[in-house]
Design a protein around this motif. Structure first.
Motif, PDB file in Angstrom:
ATOM      1  N   ALA A  24      40.838  33.039  33.985  1.00  0.00           N
ATOM      2  CA  ALA A  24      42.430  33.800  34.445  1.00  0.00           C
ATOM      3  C   ALA A  24      42.994  32.801  35.155  1.00  0.00           C
ATOM      4  O   ALA A  24      44.110  33.090  35.940  1.00  0.00           O
ATOM      5  N   ASN A  25      42.783  31.157  34.711  1.00  0.00           N
ATOM      6  CA  ASN A  25      43.971  30.281  35.464  1.00  0.00           C
ATOM      7  C   ASN A  25      45.073  30.628  34.785  1.00  0.00           C
ATOM      8  O   ASN A  25      46.307  30.207  35.235  1.00  0.00           O
ATOM      9  N   GLY A  44      39.367  42.873  50.453  1.00  0.00           N
ATOM     10  CA  GLY A  44      38.665  42.560  49.356  1.00  0.00           C
ATOM     11  C   GLY A  44      38.368  41.277  49.250  1.00  0.00           C
ATOM     12  O   GLY A  44      39.564  40.073  50.097  1.00  0.00           O
ATOM     13  N   VAL A  45      38.408  40.431  48.390  1.00  0.00           N
ATOM     14  CA  VAL A  45      37.706  38.800  47.991  1.00  0.00           C
ATOM     15  C   VAL A  45      38.144  38.945  46.067  1.00  0.00           C
ATOM     16  O   VAL A  45      37.222  39.782  45.573  1.00  0.00           O
ATOM     17  N   VAL A  46      38.921  38.460  45.539  1.00  0.00           N
ATOM     18  CA  VAL A  46      39.265  37.957  44.364  1.00  0.00           C
ATOM     19  C   VAL A  46      39.282  36.864  44.197  1.00  0.00           C
ATOM     20  O   VAL A  46      40.221  36.388  44.618  1.00  0.00           O
ATOM     21  N   TYR A  47      37.586  36.620  43.041  1.00  0.00           N
ATOM     22  CA  TYR A  47      37.678  34.668  42.404  1.00  0.00           C
ATOM     23  C   TYR A  47      37.975  34.884  41.041  1.00  0.00           C
ATOM     24  O   TYR A  47      37.846  35.385  39.611  1.00  0.00           O
ATOM     25  N   LEU A  48      39.293  34.298  41.107  1.00  0.00           N
ATOM     26  CA  LEU A  48      39.776  33.611  40.314  1.00  0.00           C
ATOM     27  C   LEU A  48      38.579  32.131  39.343  1.00  0.00           C
ATOM     28  O   LEU A  48      38.857  31.121  39.789  1.00  0.00           O
ATOM     29  N   THR A  49      38.246  32.065  38.058  1.00  0.00           N
ATOM     30  CA  THR A  49      37.870  31.519  37.978  1.00  0.00           C
ATOM     31  C   THR A  49      38.414  31.137  36.280  1.00  0.00           C
ATOM     32  O   THR A  49      39.032  30.995  35.634  1.00  0.00           O
ATOM     33  N   ALA A  50      37.546  30.099  36.406  1.00  0.00           N
ATOM     34  CA  ALA A  50      38.083  28.815  35.000  1.00  0.00           C
ATOM     35  C   ALA A  50      37.543  27.995  34.208  1.00  0.00           C
ATOM     36  O   ALA A  50      36.454  27.480  35.621  1.00  0.00           O
ATOM     37  N   ASN A 103      37.840  38.413  30.508  1.00  0.00           N
ATOM     38  CA  ASN A 103      38.790  38.407  29.709  1.00  0.00           C
ATOM     39  C   ASN A 103      38.725  37.042  29.135  1.00  0.00           C
ATOM     40  O   ASN A 103      39.942  36.908  28.514  1.00  0.00           O
ATOM     41  N   ALA A 104      37.954  35.672  29.549  1.00  0.00           N
ATOM     42  CA  ALA A 104      38.421  35.061  28.583  1.00  0.00           C
ATOM     43  C   ALA A 104      37.650  35.260  27.962  1.00  0.00           C
ATOM     44  O   ALA A 104      36.609  36.060  26.753  1.00  0.00           O
TER      45      ALA A 104
END
Length: 305
Positions: A24-25, A44-50, A103-104
């Motif tokens: 998600a970066n 809410g909390v949204v985690y952007l992972t990469a 999505n990755a």
């Protein structure tokens, strides 16, 4: 007093809605995070992972400048230890999650590695990595949760144009998750032996992997529906469209006869599926493009990007 405050904080942490977006970066993933942050706000909390910490934190800072507040967590979908780490964090901090957007993914590399090595890397990230994330994080998905697997119409192209009827029928006949895994492993074995054409397979790992994701989503939806402890969980696959991203930058705008769309447009269907309202029964186990269901595996429906 401090213990009481800590207890309240923990309860609040456990009650907020939690979303996790992989890869998600940048591109579509970043746009999905942006949309979910706007939707959830302070609720809410949204985690952007990469997989790269520097790029991931830079993306978080970009969104923070827009007044949004995503959280960053390192996640390499091809590394089980990395998946275990985020799983443990989510369970400890929140007790579960409500939205998972897988999505990755990567495109085929242009380096000098062997045919098999190139195909393996694509499948490792786009199919087996997604599978590993689902196996680890799906048990954390709470009732009312939504799982979105970002696939592609390249799966449709492969299915219709690059597989023999015998192979297509085997995709139609899958009954469980492992059947899909077996087909993906068979494809890789053909790549290793370079016998794809002789065995009725495509040589396009990106399309084959996305086809696998589409079938996997259906199997996941059916499996979860049988779990009495999980209510109102929907699993779907979707194609964002022919989106202008780093992955498509080398392709002409008219590659598929249509102009590329923006990442905002590409994020529309994944976000739509991630935010399906409570109590709805459909879509579930489906493949969507522009919010429309296409069952190209069992019907003669045609898809135009």
């Amino acid at each position: 007093m401090s213990n009481a405050v800590g207890a309240i904080a923990t309860r609040d942490n456990m009650s907020v809605r939690v979303a996790v977006v992989t890869g998600a970066n940048k591109g579509i993933g970043l746009e999905i995070v942006r949309a979910l942050c706007r939707h959830f706000g302070q609720d809410g909390v949204v985690y952007l992972t990469a997989r790269n910490e520097g790029r991931g934190r830079a993306a978080v800072e970009l969104l923070q400048k827009e007044g949004l507040d995503p959280k960053f967590h390192l996640l390499d979908v091809t590394d089980q230890a990395s998946i275990d780490t985020i799983r443990n964090h989510l369970e400890k901090e929140h007790g579960g999650i409500d939205v998972l957007v897988n999505n990755a993914g990567i495109g085929t590399s242009k380096d000098n590695s062997s045919f098999y090595e190139k195909q393996f890397r694509v499948m490792e990230a786009n199919f087996f990595g997604l599978l590993s994330v689902c196996r680890s994080l799906t048990p954390l998905v709470r009732s009312g949760g939504r799982i979105v697997n970002v696939a592609s119409t390249t799966g449709y192209m492969v299915f219709r144009e690059q597989l023999t009827e015998e192979i297509r029928n085997r995709f139609r006949q899958v009954k469980e998750e492992q059947d899909v895994v077996n087909l993906m492993n068979e494809f890789l074995e053909c790549c290793k032996m370079e016998t794809n054409a002789a065995n009725g397979w495509s040589e396009w790992s990106y399309g084959v992997g996305k086809l696998g994701v589409i079938l996997l989503s259906k199997m996941q939806a059916e499996k979860i529906s049988l779990d009495a402890s999980k209510q109102d969980i929907l699993v779907n696959a979707c194609c964002p469209g022919f989106v202008q991203t780093d992955m498509t930058a080398h392709l002409p705008d008219n590659q598929y006869g249509y102009n590329k769309v923006t990442t905002v447009e590409g994020a529309d269907t994944p976000v739509f599926l991630a935010l399906l309202p409570p109590g709805v029964k459909e879509p579930n186990g489906q493949f969507l493009l522009k919010r429309k269901i296409y069952d190209f595996i069992n019907t003669d429906v045609s898809i135009q990007i």
